[in-house]
Scaffold this motif. Structure first.
Motif, mmCIF file in Angstrom:
data_model
loop_
_atom_site.group_PDB
_atom_site.id
_atom_site.type_symbol
_atom_site.label_atom_id
_atom_site.label_comp_id
_atom_site.label_asym_id
_atom_site.label_seq_id
_atom_site.Cartn_x
_atom_site.Cartn_y
_atom_site.Cartn_z
ATOM 1 N N TYR A 289 1.129 -1.410 0.250
ATOM 2 C CA TYR A 289 -0.462 -0.268 0.331
ATOM 3 C C TYR A 289 1.051 1.465 -0.100
ATOM 4 N N TYR A 290 0.339 2.327 0.861
ATOM 5 C CA TYR A 290 1.074 3.467 -0.188
ATOM 6 C C TYR A 290 0.557 4.813 0.619
ATOM 7 N N LEU A 291 1.046 5.409 1.749
ATOM 8 C CA LEU A 291 0.837 6.209 2.669
ATOM 9 C C LEU A 291 0.968 7.732 1.843
ATOM 10 N N PHE A 292 0.283 8.762 2.223
ATOM 11 C CA PHE A 292 0.356 10.170 2.060
ATOM 12 C C PHE A 292 -0.052 11.349 2.633
ATOM 13 N N TRP A 293 0.924 12.078 3.279
ATOM 14 C CA TRP A 293 0.321 13.821 3.572
ATOM 15 C C TRP A 293 0.057 14.457 2.724
ATOM 16 N N TYR A 294 -1.326 14.952 2.448
ATOM 17 C CA TYR A 294 -1.649 15.962 1.831
ATOM 18 C C TYR A 294 -1.741 17.289 3.027
ATOM 19 N N LYS A 295 -1.879 18.344 1.906
ATOM 20 C CA LYS A 295 -2.007 19.736 2.816
ATOM 21 C C LYS A 295 -3.016 20.492 1.887
ATOM 22 N N GLN A 296 -3.770 21.218 2.682
ATOM 23 C CA GLN A 296 -5.183 21.827 2.103
ATOM 24 C C GLN A 296 -5.403 23.434 2.568
ATOM 25 N N PRO A 297 -4.423 24.590 2.523
ATOM 26 C CA PRO A 297 -3.927 25.488 2.685
ATOM 27 C C PRO A 297 -5.753 26.649 3.238
ATOM 28 N N PRO A 298 -5.608 27.648 3.876
ATOM 29 C CA PRO A 298 -7.127 27.877 3.954
ATOM 30 C C PRO A 298 -7.742 28.416 2.061
ATOM 31 N N SER A 299 -9.371 28.189 1.292
ATOM 32 C CA SER A 299 -9.210 28.459 0.734
ATOM 33 C C SER A 299 -8.809 28.039 -0.808
ATOM 34 N N ARG A 300 -7.536 27.145 -0.986
ATOM 35 C CA ARG A 300 -6.679 26.391 -1.319
ATOM 36 C C ARG A 300 -6.475 25.250 -1.790
ATOM 37 N N GLN A 301 -6.165 25.290 -2.868
ATOM 38 C CA GLN A 301 -6.158 23.133 -3.628
ATOM 39 C C GLN A 301 -5.465 22.414 -2.829
ATOM 40 N N MET A 302 -6.017 21.325 -2.248
ATOM 41 C CA MET A 302 -5.013 20.041 -1.382
ATOM 42 C C MET A 302 -3.873 20.216 -2.477
ATOM 43 N N ILE A 303 -2.955 19.503 -1.769
ATOM 44 C CA ILE A 303 -1.368 19.896 -2.231
ATOM 45 C C ILE A 303 -0.429 18.384 -2.173
ATOM 46 N N LEU A 304 -0.229 17.810 -2.643
ATOM 47 C CA LEU A 304 1.324 16.725 -2.139
ATOM 48 C C LEU A 304 2.257 17.065 -1.522
ATOM 49 N N VAL A 305 1.789 16.019 -0.045
ATOM 50 C CA VAL A 305 3.069 16.922 1.050
ATOM 51 C C VAL A 305 4.679 15.949 0.780
ATOM 52 N N ILE A 306 4.352 14.444 0.332
ATOM 53 C CA ILE A 306 4.972 13.957 1.291
ATOM 54 C C ILE A 306 4.016 12.466 0.852
ATOM 55 N N ARG A 307 5.053 11.678 0.184
ATOM 56 C CA ARG A 307 4.532 10.228 0.497
ATOM 57 C C ARG A 307 5.583 9.308 0.457
ATOM 58 N N GLN A 308 5.188 7.768 1.198
ATOM 59 C CA GLN A 308 5.777 6.983 1.417
ATOM 60 C C GLN A 308 5.256 5.266 1.196
ATOM 61 N N GLU A 309 6.325 4.271 -0.162
ATOM 62 C CA GLU A 309 5.744 2.392 0.279
ATOM 63 C C GLU A 309 5.868 2.484 1.334
ATOM 64 N N ALA A 310 4.789 1.673 0.764
ATOM 65 C CA ALA A 310 4.574 0.301 2.666
ATOM 66 C C ALA A 310 6.598 -0.314 2.346
ATOM 67 N N TYR A 311 5.994 -0.897 0.698
ATOM 68 C CA TYR A 311 7.764 -2.236 1.322
ATOM 69 C C TYR A 311 9.195 -0.687 1.336
ATOM 70 N N LYS A 312 9.219 0.294 1.097
ATOM 71 C CA LYS A 312 10.797 1.303 1.854
ATOM 72 C C LYS A 312 10.311 0.829 2.827
ATOM 73 N N GLN A 313 11.494 0.276 3.570
ATOM 74 C CA GLN A 313 11.709 0.999 4.910
ATOM 75 C C GLN A 313 12.386 2.347 5.165
ATOM 76 N N GLN A 314 13.158 2.704 4.364
ATOM 77 C CA GLN A 314 13.753 4.491 5.327
ATOM 78 C C GLN A 314 12.659 5.057 4.877
#
Lengths: 114, 114
Positions: free
Chosen positions: B32-57
């Motif tokens: 699976y994959y995990l993400f953090w998204y940021k949604q500033p006030p009145s602005r669009q959601m953008i991707l902050v960072i992504r993690q692949e579950a198979y990666k330990q780092q």
């Protein structure tokens, strides 16, 4: 800049009056999504198009329909809006349906139902 | 069914300080994959960072880094040297390796104080 555009940013409609929200993209992505985000809640996927293939979520009400006439445009139609449909509607795109693919979001359309 | 939990509805941090946002998830899948998204006030959601579950780092993007604990099903976001522009709603999201559906947490509203 390549982007996801939503029009209008704010939409006011009357109870029961059909409304259409618009999304366009210049990213040439294959997949387009519609999410509903109610106040202080997580975005909830309504449906998505993979190219012309429409995929509805099981719990999306029949009141919500979508059209994708070409790669660039996707519309969300609400046939008879109720007060509970007031929300932010987010359009997103991704290049393909692979799990690691990033989704790019538009700024959203805030729908008010009077 | 997969679920994503963000237990901190609101957080506040002083400018230049470090803050950590918590996220836990539940799945029986291994891919699976995990993400953090940021949604500033009145602005669009953008991707902050992504993690692949198979990666330990743990993934890192400039001032943003994650602490991914697969066994504990925990995926926290650390923001270093917080800036006023970091003020936003932050959503943790999960995507199964089998589908392209993003499942969001309920979000954490972060306020960076001058």
């Amino acid at each position: 800049d390549a982007m996801v555009i939503q029009n209008p940013r704010y939409q006011v409609t009357q109870f029961g009056k059909p409304v259409t929200l618009s999304c366009s993209q210049t990213l040439n992505h294959n997949v387009m999504y519609w999410y509903q985000q109610k106040s202080s809640q997580a975005p909830k996927l309504l449906f998505h198009y993979y190219d012309k293939d429409f995929n509805n979520e099981a719990d999306t009400p029949d009141n919500f329909q979508s059209r994708r006439p070409n790669t660039s445009f996707c519309f969300l139609d609400i046939r008879s809006p109720g007060l509970g449909d007031a929300a932010m509607y987010l359009c997103a795109t991704s290049r393909d349906r692979t799990s690691e693919g990033e989704q790019f979001f538009g700024p959203g359309t805030r729908l008010t139902v009077l | 069914a997969q679920t994503v939990t963000q237990s901190q509805p609101e957080m506040s941090v002083q400018e230049a300080e470090t803050v950590t946002l918590s996220c836990t998830y539940d799945t029986s899948e291994n891919n699976y994959y995990l993400f953090w998204y940021k949604q500033p006030p009145s602005r669009q959601m953008i991707l902050v960072i992504r993690q692949e579950a198979y990666k330990q780092q743990n993934a890192t993007e400039n001032r943003f880094s994650v602490n991914f604990q697969k066994a504990a099903k925990s995926f926290s976001l650390k923001i270093s040297d917080s800036q006023l522009g970091d003020t936003a709603m932050y959503f943790c999201a999960f995507k199964s390796g089998a589908t392209n559906k993003l499942i969001f947490g309920t979000g954490t509203l972060l306020a960076v104080q001058p």
